[in-house]
Design a protein around this motif. Structure first.
Motif, PDB file in Angstrom:
ATOM      1  N   LEU A  90     -20.515   1.477  -2.386  1.00 49.86           N
ATOM      2  CA  LEU A  90     -19.519   0.563  -2.973  1.00 49.86           C
ATOM      3  C   LEU A  90     -19.519  -0.768  -2.217  1.00 49.86           C
ATOM      4  CD1 LEU A  90     -16.514   2.853  -3.904  1.00 49.86           C
ATOM      5  CD2 LEU A  90     -17.608   1.193  -5.390  1.00 49.86           C
ATOM      6  N   TYR A  91     -19.614  -0.705  -0.902  1.00 55.07           N
ATOM      7  CA  TYR A  91     -19.674  -1.921  -0.094  1.00 55.07           C
ATOM      8  C   TYR A  91     -20.932  -2.726  -0.437  1.00 55.07           C
ATOM      9  CZ  TYR A  91     -19.987  -4.912   4.022  1.00 55.07           C
ATOM     10  OH  TYR A  91     -20.100  -5.990   4.863  1.00 55.07           O
ATOM     11  N   GLN A  92     -22.067  -2.042  -0.576  1.00 58.86           N
ATOM     12  CA  GLN A  92     -23.317  -2.714  -0.938  1.00 58.86           C
ATOM     13  C   GLN A  92     -23.221  -3.353  -2.327  1.00 58.86           C
ATOM     14  OE1 GLN A  92     -24.850  -3.619   1.497  1.00 58.86           O
ATOM     15  NE2 GLN A  92     -26.843  -2.774   1.247  1.00 58.86           N
ATOM     16  N   LEU A  93     -22.593  -2.660  -3.267  1.00 63.57           N
ATOM     17  CA  LEU A  93     -22.384  -3.224  -4.602  1.00 63.57           C
ATOM     18  C   LEU A  93     -21.622  -4.546  -4.499  1.00 63.57           C
ATOM     19  CD1 LEU A  93     -21.486   0.088  -6.423  1.00 63.57           C
ATOM     20  CD2 LEU A  93     -23.268  -1.468  -7.220  1.00 63.57           C
ATOM     21  N   ALA A  94     -20.585  -4.568  -3.672  1.00 66.51           N
ATOM     22  CA  ALA A  94     -19.799  -5.798  -3.496  1.00 66.51           C
ATOM     23  C   ALA A  94     -20.642  -6.902  -2.865  1.00 66.51           C
ATOM     24  CB  ALA A  94     -18.562  -5.520  -2.654  1.00 66.51           C
ATOM     25  N   LYS A  95     -21.413  -6.561  -1.834  1.00 66.94           N
ATOM     26  CA  LYS A  95     -22.264  -7.550  -1.177  1.00 66.94           C
ATOM     27  C   LYS A  95     -23.308  -8.121  -2.144  1.00 66.94           C
ATOM     28  CE  LYS A  95     -21.437  -8.056   3.184  1.00 66.94           C
ATOM     29  NZ  LYS A  95     -20.877  -9.312   3.628  1.00 66.94           N
ATOM     30  N   ASN A  96     -23.804  -7.275  -3.051  1.00 65.23           N
ATOM     31  CA  ASN A  96     -24.815  -7.689  -4.026  1.00 65.23           C
ATOM     32  C   ASN A  96     -24.214  -8.306  -5.293  1.00 65.23           C
ATOM     33  OD1 ASN A  96     -26.810  -6.700  -2.320  1.00 65.23           O
ATOM     34  ND2 ASN A  96     -26.903  -4.722  -3.338  1.00 65.23           N
ATOM     35  N   LYS A  97     -22.891  -8.405  -5.320  1.00 69.00           N
ATOM     36  CA  LYS A  97     -22.180  -8.949  -6.486  1.00 69.00           C
ATOM     37  C   LYS A  97     -22.481  -8.147  -7.760  1.00 69.00           C
ATOM     38  CE  LYS A  97     -21.915 -13.651  -4.607  1.00 69.00           C
ATOM     39  NZ  LYS A  97     -21.075 -13.283  -3.539  1.00 69.00           N
ATOM     40  N   THR A  98     -22.615  -6.828  -7.592  1.00 68.54           N
ATOM     41  CA  THR A  98     -22.848  -5.927  -8.724  1.00 68.54           C
ATOM     42  C   THR A  98     -21.749  -4.871  -8.828  1.00 68.54           C
ATOM     43  OG1 THR A  98     -24.288  -4.527  -7.348  1.00 68.54           O
ATOM     44  CG2 THR A  98     -25.362  -6.240  -8.684  1.00 68.54           C
ATOM     45  N   ALA A  99     -20.669  -5.071  -8.095  1.00 72.68           N
ATOM     46  CA  ALA A  99     -19.566  -4.102  -8.048  1.00 72.68           C
ATOM     47  C   ALA A  99     -18.668  -4.222  -9.270  1.00 72.68           C
ATOM     48  CB  ALA A  99     -18.729  -4.339  -6.789  1.00 72.68           C
ATOM     49  N   PRO A 100     -17.909  -3.161  -9.536  1.00 75.46           N
ATOM     50  CA  PRO A 100     -16.892  -3.285 -10.573  1.00 75.46           C
ATOM     51  C   PRO A 100     -15.811  -4.271 -10.118  1.00 75.46           C
ATOM     52  CG  PRO A 100     -16.681  -1.167  -9.441  1.00 75.46           C
ATOM     53  CD  PRO A 100     -17.913  -1.832  -8.913  1.00 75.46           C
ATOM     54  N   ALA A 101     -15.163  -4.911 -11.075  1.00 72.43           N
ATOM     55  CA  ALA A 101     -14.064  -5.829 -10.745  1.00 72.43           C
ATOM     56  C   ALA A 101     -12.892  -5.048 -10.167  1.00 72.43           C
ATOM     57  CB  ALA A 101     -13.632  -6.596 -11.992  1.00 72.43           C
ATOM     58  N   GLY A 102     -12.714  -3.824 -10.655  1.00 73.84           N
ATOM     59  CA  GLY A 102     -11.643  -2.958 -10.191  1.00 73.84           C
ATOM     60  C   GLY A 102     -11.938  -1.525 -10.592  1.00 73.84           C
ATOM     61  N   ILE A 103     -11.220  -0.594  -9.975  1.00 78.47           N
ATOM     62  CA  ILE A 103     -11.405   0.829 -10.266  1.00 78.47           C
ATOM     63  C   ILE A 103     -10.033   1.454 -10.506  1.00 78.47           C
ATOM     64  CG2 ILE A 103     -12.306   3.047  -9.439  1.00 78.47           C
ATOM     65  CD1 ILE A 103     -14.134   1.434  -7.522  1.00 78.47           C
ATOM     66  N   ILE A 104      -9.982   2.283 -11.545  1.00 81.36           N
ATOM     67  CA  ILE A 104      -8.786   3.059 -11.866  1.00 81.36           C
ATOM     68  C   ILE A 104      -9.205   4.523 -11.916  1.00 81.36           C
ATOM     69  CG2 ILE A 104      -6.970   3.502 -13.562  1.00 81.36           C
ATOM     70  CD1 ILE A 104      -7.395   0.584 -14.566  1.00 81.36           C
ATOM     71  N   CYS A 105      -8.489   5.376 -11.191  1.00 79.44           N
ATOM     72  CA  CYS A 105      -8.825   6.802 -11.146  1.00 79.44           C
ATOM     73  C   CYS A 105      -7.617   7.663 -11.493  1.00 79.44           C
ATOM     74  CB  CYS A 105      -9.278   7.213  -9.747  1.00 79.44           C
ATOM     75  SG  CYS A 105     -10.798   6.465  -9.176  1.00 79.44           S
ATOM     76  N   ILE A 106      -7.918   8.871 -11.927  1.00 82.10           N
ATOM     77  CA  ILE A 106      -6.858   9.876 -12.036  1.00 82.10           C
ATOM     78  C   ILE A 106      -6.434  10.230 -10.612  1.00 82.10           C
ATOM     79  CG2 ILE A 106      -6.342  12.270 -12.654  1.00 82.10           C
ATOM     80  CD1 ILE A 106      -8.156  11.897 -15.123  1.00 82.10           C
ATOM     81  N   LYS A 107      -7.415  10.563  -9.768  1.00 86.54           N
ATOM     82  CA  LYS A 107      -7.164  10.877  -8.360  1.00 86.54           C
ATOM     83  C   LYS A 107      -8.334  10.347  -7.534  1.00 86.54           C
ATOM     84  CE  LYS A 107      -5.334  13.501  -4.949  1.00 86.54           C
ATOM     85  NZ  LYS A 107      -4.949  12.595  -3.922  1.00 86.54           N
ATOM     86  N   ALA A 108      -8.088   9.304  -6.779  1.00 87.66           N
ATOM     87  CA  ALA A 108      -9.127   8.709  -5.932  1.00 87.66           C
ATOM     88  C   ALA A 108      -9.200   9.487  -4.630  1.00 87.66           C
ATOM     89  CB  ALA A 108      -8.824   7.250  -5.658  1.00 87.66           C
ATOM     90  N   GLU A 109     -10.360  10.093  -4.379  1.00 93.67           N
ATOM     91  CA  GLU A 109     -10.531  10.824  -3.131  1.00 93.67           C
ATOM     92  C   GLU A 109     -11.040   9.856  -2.068  1.00 93.67           C
ATOM     93  OE1 GLU A 109     -14.251  10.037  -3.837  1.00 93.67           O
ATOM     94  OE2 GLU A 109     -12.930  10.658  -5.425  1.00 93.67           O
ATOM     95  N   PRO A 110     -11.166  10.295  -0.822  1.00 87.75           N
ATOM     96  CA  PRO A 110     -11.496   9.381   0.278  1.00 87.75           C
ATOM     97  C   PRO A 110     -12.771   8.564   0.098  1.00 87.75           C
ATOM     98  CG  PRO A 110     -10.682  11.446   1.159  1.00 87.75           C
ATOM     99  CD  PRO A 110     -10.817  11.639  -0.321  1.00 87.75           C
ATOM    100  N   ILE A 111     -13.799   9.103  -0.553  1.00 87.15           N
ATOM    101  CA  ILE A 111     -15.054   8.350  -0.712  1.00 87.15           C
ATOM    102  C   ILE A 111     -14.805   7.049  -1.477  1.00 87.15           C
ATOM    103  CG2 ILE A 111     -17.356   8.357  -1.773  1.00 87.15           C
ATOM    104  CD1 ILE A 111     -17.276  11.468  -1.347  1.00 87.15           C
ATOM    105  N   VAL A 112     -14.124   7.154  -2.607  1.00 90.56           N
ATOM    106  CA  VAL A 112     -13.846   5.974  -3.432  1.00 90.56           C
ATOM    107  C   VAL A 112     -12.817   5.084  -2.737  1.00 90.56           C
ATOM    108  CG1 VAL A 112     -12.964   5.164  -5.657  1.00 90.56           C
ATOM    109  CG2 VAL A 112     -14.479   7.137  -5.576  1.00 90.56           C
ATOM    110  N   ALA A 113     -11.802   5.695  -2.146  1.00 89.72           N
ATOM    111  CA  ALA A 113     -10.749   4.912  -1.494  1.00 89.72           C
ATOM    112  C   ALA A 113     -11.309   4.055  -0.357  1.00 89.72           C
ATOM    113  CB  ALA A 113      -9.653   5.841  -0.973  1.00 89.72           C
ATOM    114  N   VAL A 114     -12.056   4.666   0.536  1.00 89.99           N
ATOM    115  CA  VAL A 114     -12.624   3.921   1.676  1.00 89.99           C
ATOM    116  C   VAL A 114     -13.590   2.851   1.175  1.00 89.99           C
ATOM    117  CG1 VAL A 114     -14.117   4.108   3.708  1.00 89.99           C
ATOM    118  CG2 VAL A 114     -12.285   5.770   3.351  1.00 89.99           C
ATOM    119  N   GLY A 115     -14.441   3.211   0.219  1.00 90.21           N
ATOM    120  CA  GLY A 115     -15.396   2.240  -0.322  1.00 90.21           C
ATOM    121  C   GLY A 115     -14.703   1.040  -0.935  1.00 90.21           C
TER     122      GLY A 115
END
Length: 130
Positions: free
Chosen positions: A67-92
């Protein structure tokens, strides 16, 4: 929709919705932002500048770094919405500074999938119809 803010920020974009959790490590190409997992329903679609709406993430903790690399490469999602965000997505999302909220329902996912655009603003979700 009542949501919990995990990574602060505002975002707006077209919704990209899947009922399947997404693994960022091996599931998304950080150079292009395209889903590359051959078994995922979003295979071949780009998450770049979209509001990614998923139940949550799965897989290795290295997914946070993707997720961090996606942001650095400007290929990340603008935002994320989850039913339940677990630590992997949250930290990223936090280290990549991607707005992330969770706490939606499957019914909410269906409503969001029918919108032209979705906005995350001040911890609230706004549906924008055409």
């Amino acid at each position: 929709m009542n949501v919990r803010v995990i990574s602060k920020g505002n975002a707006k974009g077209k919704p990209l919705v899947s009922n399947e959790p997404l693994s960022f490590l091996g599931g998304v190409d950080p150079k292009t932002g395209k889903v590359i997992d051959p078994r995922h329903p979003l295979k071949g679609k780009s998450i770049k500048n979209k509001i990614l709406i998923i139940p949550g993430g799965k897989g290795s903790t290295v997914g946070s770094y993707v997720l961090y690399q996606l942001a650095k490469n400007k290929t990340a999602p603008a935002g994320i919405i989850c039913i339940k965000a677990e630590p992997i997505v949250a930290v990223g999302a936090i280290i990549a500074k991607i707005p992330l909220v969770d706490g939606i329902t499957i019914e909410d996912m269906e409503k969001l999938s029918k919108c032209h655009e979705v906005e995350i603003k001040n911890g609230k979700i706004k549906m924008i119809k055409k």
